[in-house]
Write a protein that holds these residues in place. Sequence first.
Motif, PDB file in Angstrom:
ATOM      1  N   VAL A 209      39.314  45.273  31.289  1.00  0.00           N
ATOM      2  CA  VAL A 209      39.472  44.219  32.299  1.00  0.00           C
ATOM      3  C   VAL A 209      40.872  44.226  32.884  1.00  0.00           C
ATOM      4  CG1 VAL A 209      37.716  42.678  31.362  1.00  0.00           C
ATOM      5  CG2 VAL A 209      40.046  42.526  30.494  1.00  0.00           C
ATOM      6  N   GLU A 210      40.965  43.678  34.091  1.00  0.00           N
ATOM      7  CA  GLU A 210      42.258  43.512  34.734  1.00  0.00           C
ATOM      8  C   GLU A 210      43.095  42.500  33.960  1.00  0.00           C
ATOM      9  OE1 GLU A 210      39.087  44.719  37.632  1.00  0.00           O
ATOM     10  OE2 GLU A 210      39.299  43.283  35.977  1.00  0.00           O
ATOM     11  N   PRO A 211      44.416  42.540  34.080  1.00  0.00           N
ATOM     12  CA  PRO A 211      45.264  41.706  33.219  1.00  0.00           C
ATOM     13  C   PRO A 211      45.218  40.205  33.487  1.00  0.00           C
ATOM     14  CG  PRO A 211      46.600  42.939  34.775  1.00  0.00           C
ATOM     15  CD  PRO A 211      45.215  43.485  34.886  1.00  0.00           C
ATOM     16  N   HIS A 212      44.869  39.803  34.710  1.00  0.00           N
ATOM     17  CA  HIS A 212      44.876  38.375  35.054  1.00  0.00           C
ATOM     18  C   HIS A 212      43.479  37.899  35.441  1.00  0.00           C
ATOM     19  CE1 HIS A 212      49.291  37.821  35.155  1.00  0.00           C
ATOM     20  NE2 HIS A 212      49.288  39.110  35.457  1.00  0.00           N
ATOM     21  N   VAL A 213      43.206  36.637  35.090  1.00  0.00           N
ATOM     22  CA  VAL A 213      41.920  36.019  35.423  1.00  0.00           C
ATOM     23  C   VAL A 213      42.193  34.660  36.054  1.00  0.00           C
ATOM     24  CG1 VAL A 213      39.643  35.366  34.590  1.00  0.00           C
ATOM     25  CG2 VAL A 213      40.978  37.078  33.334  1.00  0.00           C
ATOM     26  N   ILE A 214      41.501  34.392  37.151  1.00  0.00           N
ATOM     27  CA  ILE A 214      41.574  33.075  37.788  1.00  0.00           C
ATOM     28  C   ILE A 214      40.162  32.511  37.812  1.00  0.00           C
ATOM     29  CG2 ILE A 214      42.185  31.791  39.867  1.00  0.00           C
ATOM     30  CD1 ILE A 214      44.122  34.199  40.478  1.00  0.00           C
ATOM     31  N   GLU A 215      39.969  31.410  37.118  1.00  0.00           N
ATOM     32  CA  GLU A 215      38.654  30.776  37.029  1.00  0.00           C
ATOM     33  C   GLU A 215      38.535  29.702  38.103  1.00  0.00           C
ATOM     34  OE1 GLU A 215      37.829  29.311  33.139  1.00  0.00           O
ATOM     35  OE2 GLU A 215      38.593  31.105  32.116  1.00  0.00           O
ATOM     36  N   VAL A 216      37.449  29.776  38.868  1.00  0.00           N
ATOM     37  CA  VAL A 216      37.236  28.828  39.961  1.00  0.00           C
ATOM     38  C   VAL A 216      35.844  28.223  39.815  1.00  0.00           C
ATOM     39  CG1 VAL A 216      37.193  28.491  42.458  1.00  0.00           C
ATOM     40  CG2 VAL A 216      38.675  30.260  41.451  1.00  0.00           C
ATOM     41  N   PRO A 217      35.722  26.884  39.805  1.00  0.00           N
ATOM     42  CA  PRO A 217      34.394  26.264  39.735  1.00  0.00           C
ATOM     43  C   PRO A 217      33.522  26.705  40.892  1.00  0.00           C
ATOM     44  CG  PRO A 217      36.118  24.637  39.355  1.00  0.00           C
ATOM     45  CD  PRO A 217      36.801  25.885  39.835  1.00  0.00           C
ATOM     46  N   PRO A 224      34.086  32.629  48.087  1.00  0.00           N
ATOM     47  CA  PRO A 224      33.856  33.943  48.720  1.00  0.00           C
ATOM     48  C   PRO A 224      35.000  34.405  49.612  1.00  0.00           C
ATOM     49  CG  PRO A 224      31.883  32.576  48.832  1.00  0.00           C
ATOM     50  CD  PRO A 224      32.996  31.686  48.372  1.00  0.00           C
ATOM     51  N   GLU A 225      35.909  33.510  49.977  1.00  0.00           N
ATOM     52  CA  GLU A 225      37.000  33.906  50.862  1.00  0.00           C
ATOM     53  C   GLU A 225      37.944  34.911  50.227  1.00  0.00           C
ATOM     54  OE1 GLU A 225      39.047  30.677  52.681  1.00  0.00           O
ATOM     55  OE2 GLU A 225      37.209  29.556  53.084  1.00  0.00           O
ATOM     56  N   VAL A 226      37.878  35.100  48.889  1.00  0.00           N
ATOM     57  CA  VAL A 226      38.724  36.111  48.264  1.00  0.00           C
ATOM     58  C   VAL A 226      37.950  37.414  48.075  1.00  0.00           C
ATOM     59  CG1 VAL A 226      40.070  34.361  47.067  1.00  0.00           C
ATOM     60  CG2 VAL A 226      38.133  35.431  45.897  1.00  0.00           C
ATOM     61  N   GLY A 227      36.681  37.413  48.431  1.00  0.00           N
ATOM     62  CA  GLY A 227      35.841  38.579  48.205  1.00  0.00           C
ATOM     63  C   GLY A 227      36.270  39.792  48.998  1.00  0.00           C
ATOM     64  N   ASP A 228      37.023  39.598  50.093  1.00  0.00           N
ATOM     65  CA  ASP A 228      37.447  40.735  50.897  1.00  0.00           C
ATOM     66  C   ASP A 228      38.718  41.375  50.373  1.00  0.00           C
ATOM     67  OD1 ASP A 228      38.858  38.366  51.557  1.00  0.00           O
ATOM     68  OD2 ASP A 228      39.563  39.303  53.414  1.00  0.00           O
ATOM     69  N   LEU A 229      39.315  40.793  49.331  1.00  0.00           N
ATOM     70  CA  LEU A 229      40.533  41.351  48.773  1.00  0.00           C
ATOM     71  C   LEU A 229      40.188  42.512  47.846  1.00  0.00           C
ATOM     72  CD1 LEU A 229      42.507  38.083  47.883  1.00  0.00           C
ATOM     73  CD2 LEU A 229      42.786  39.552  49.878  1.00  0.00           C
ATOM     74  N   ALA A 230      40.727  43.686  48.138  1.00  0.00           N
ATOM     75  CA  ALA A 230      40.404  44.867  47.338  1.00  0.00           C
ATOM     76  C   ALA A 230      40.921  44.745  45.911  1.00  0.00           C
ATOM     77  CB  ALA A 230      40.998  46.108  48.002  1.00  0.00           C
ATOM     78  N   ALA A 231      41.930  43.885  45.708  1.00  0.00           N
ATOM     79  CA  ALA A 231      42.551  43.757  44.389  1.00  0.00           C
ATOM     80  C   ALA A 231      41.791  42.803  43.477  1.00  0.00           C
ATOM     81  CB  ALA A 231      43.991  43.276  44.540  1.00  0.00           C
ATOM     82  N   VAL A 232      40.630  42.328  43.902  1.00  0.00           N
ATOM     83  CA  VAL A 232      39.903  41.310  43.139  1.00  0.00           C
ATOM     84  C   VAL A 232      38.518  41.813  42.759  1.00  0.00           C
ATOM     85  CG1 VAL A 232      38.980  38.967  43.155  1.00  0.00           C
ATOM     86  CG2 VAL A 232      41.131  39.455  44.322  1.00  0.00           C
ATOM     87  N   ARG A 233      38.162  41.576  41.505  1.00  0.00           N
ATOM     88  CA  ARG A 233      36.791  41.806  41.040  1.00  0.00           C
ATOM     89  C   ARG A 233      36.230  40.439  40.646  1.00  0.00           C
ATOM     90  NH1 ARG A 233      34.544  42.574  35.938  1.00  0.00           N
ATOM     91  NH2 ARG A 233      36.637  42.673  35.021  1.00  0.00           N
ATOM     92  N   THR A 234      35.136  40.039  41.270  1.00  0.00           N
ATOM     93  CA  THR A 234      34.575  38.711  41.047  1.00  0.00           C
ATOM     94  C   THR A 234      33.318  38.794  40.191  1.00  0.00           C
ATOM     95  OG1 THR A 234      35.403  37.968  43.208  1.00  0.00           O
ATOM     96  CG2 THR A 234      33.702  36.624  42.152  1.00  0.00           C
ATOM     97  N   VAL A 235      33.274  37.939  39.170  1.00  0.00           N
ATOM     98  CA  VAL A 235      32.111  37.846  38.288  1.00  0.00           C
ATOM     99  C   VAL A 235      31.680  36.390  38.221  1.00  0.00           C
ATOM    100  CG1 VAL A 235      31.227  38.160  35.938  1.00  0.00           C
ATOM    101  CG2 VAL A 235      32.852  39.805  36.893  1.00  0.00           C
ATOM    102  N   HIS A 236      30.383  36.146  38.420  1.00  0.00           N
ATOM    103  CA  HIS A 236      29.854  34.793  38.319  1.00  0.00           C
ATOM    104  C   HIS A 236      29.132  34.640  36.990  1.00  0.00           C
ATOM    105  CE1 HIS A 236      30.262  35.417  42.720  1.00  0.00           C
ATOM    106  NE2 HIS A 236      30.615  34.151  42.708  1.00  0.00           N
TER     107      HIS A 236
END
Length: 285
Positions: A209-217, A224-236
């Motif tokens: 896993v990547e070193p940092h995690v940001i949890e969002v309700p 979804p506004e961060v979904g276009d960032l290449a540096a982010v992997r999103t898991v629901h």
Amino acid sequence: MVDGIDLEVRRGECFGVLGPNGAGKSTSIRMILGLSPITAGSLSVLGEPIPAAVRSVRSRCGVVPQSDNLDVDLTVAANLRVYASYFGLKGRVVAERIDRLLDFFQLGKRREAPIEALSGGMQRRLSLARALINDPELVVLDEPTTGLDPQARRLVWQQLRRLREEGRTLLLTTHYMEEAARLCDRLVVMDAGRIMDQGSPTNLVARHVEPHVIEVPMEQAGVPEVGDLAAVRTVHAGDTAYLYTAEPELVLDRLHAAGQNTHFHRLANLEDVFLRLTGHELAEE
């Protein structure tokens, strides 16, 4: 039930088996102690084959079962004395070990107390003391802190670390990710009877896993506004979106710009490794 597991525990280390209830942790322990049949492959413990040498192996092991099974009709010291007799121990040897173990586990003032007068944490520590009465080379701990409050759990962790520092070999099953991270030199991640991966807690996190995690309700409409960032992997998972990244400032800036202030930023841990390997969360009870 387990499915072709393969592991090696090194002398003097704390080796963990991390997984949810039903993962196969207790089954693995039962096979190691010769209590469940081995249907394929081979197993040796302390250099001796199981099940052929099971009696010898058990004499060299200490076991802390998942549930305390102390004799409620005996005092604290008497529980240790009777258990020592199962190994043929008696006299001064037993008396000295009881004194030492009660001091080690901070139960000296409770030596003549009945079991029912002990708190859950004290009973757990007595079970640990009992497992050491035969001076074992290997201590097997099956979910050693389940049901304990946080303060009692941390006291048990402190004593397990001291045992490891003494050179004891510890084999620990747990479904508490923090317990595994704090105690284990190496561990395997198990799910549905299979080993998903193994290594040190730090290496497993770095590998998966990547070193940092940001949890969002999930109710935050702008996730979804961060979904276009290449540096982010999103898991629901459940009601939360987990944003994994090596560039947390970039993600946090985007969330703040969108007015999303209900989020939690943390470092990645074994829970994230488990989610990545299995596709579901490791429920802690």
